[in-house]
Write an enzyme that holds these catalytic residues in place. Structure first.
Site, mmCIF file in Angstrom:
data_model
loop_
_atom_site.group_PDB
_atom_site.id
_atom_site.type_symbol
_atom_site.label_atom_id
_atom_site.label_comp_id
_atom_site.label_asym_id
_atom_site.label_seq_id
_atom_site.Cartn_x
_atom_site.Cartn_y
_atom_site.Cartn_z
ATOM 1 C CB CYS A 207 7.040 59.790 85.150
ATOM 2 S SG CYS A 207 6.481 58.722 86.586
ATOM 3 C CG ASP B 37 7.668 56.391 81.479
ATOM 4 O OD1 ASP B 37 7.530 57.028 80.574
ATOM 5 O OD2 ASP B 37 6.827 57.154 82.545
ATOM 6 C CB CYS C 102 5.258 55.089 88.634
ATOM 7 S SG CYS C 102 3.996 56.351 87.854
ATOM 8 C CB CYS D 1 3.290 56.359 80.701
ATOM 9 S SG CYS D 1 4.326 55.288 81.703
HETATM 10 FE FE1 FES Z 1 4.814 56.112 83.349
HETATM 11 FE FE2 FES Z 1 5.168 57.048 85.833
HETATM 12 S S1 FES Z 1 3.994 57.832 84.076
HETATM 13 S S2 FES Z 1 6.086 55.350 84.926
#
Ligand code: FES
Length: 123
Positions: free
Chosen positions: A58, A35, A102, A33
């Site tokens: 997120c 992140d 996550c 993602c």
């Molecule tokens: Fe990327 Fe949760 S969607 S850490």
């Protein structure tokens, strides 16, 4: 879909911020993602005395970051190394299956911060 604890830590995250004089810093990114989570630790006598985090991610990642800082504070380094993505998810009363990755981010960023500290100590 999200537990009350997740929503609580997401809307009111604990220990957010930078720590300029951190003893160890760990950054972990999620290639899926994009992140990113950064964890800062302060260590005294092999025990984590303070933890802060910065997360670009997120809602679940923010809740996980907040929870991992609360869990790790006061733990010895060895105890904190045993925090896993499932113990984190359990502490949050569960995460939806598609959000389990996550919680991986939280455990890995913390472990990297501990490794960074140990490397700086020459251990
Ligand atoms: Fe990327 Fe949760 S969607 S850490």
């Amino acid at each position: 879909m999200y537990s009350e604890k997740v929503m609580d830590h997401f809307t009111n995250p604990r220990n957010v911020g930078e720590m300029p004089d951190a003893d160890g810093v760990g950054t972990e990114g999620n290639p899926v993602c994009g992140d990113v989570m950064k964890i800062f630790i302060k260590v005294r006598d092999d025990r984590i005395t303070d933890v802060k985090f910065q997360t670009f991610g997120c809602g679940a990642a923010i809740a996980v970051s907040s929870m991992v800082t609360e869990m790790a504070k006061g733990m010895t380094l060895d105890e904190a190394m045993k925090i896993t993505k499932s113990s984190l998810a359990d502490a949050l009363d569960g995460l939806p299956p598609q959000k389990m990755h996550c919680s991986n981010l939280g455990a890995d960023a913390l472990h990297k911060a501990i490794e960074d500290y140990r490397k700086k100590q020459g251990k």
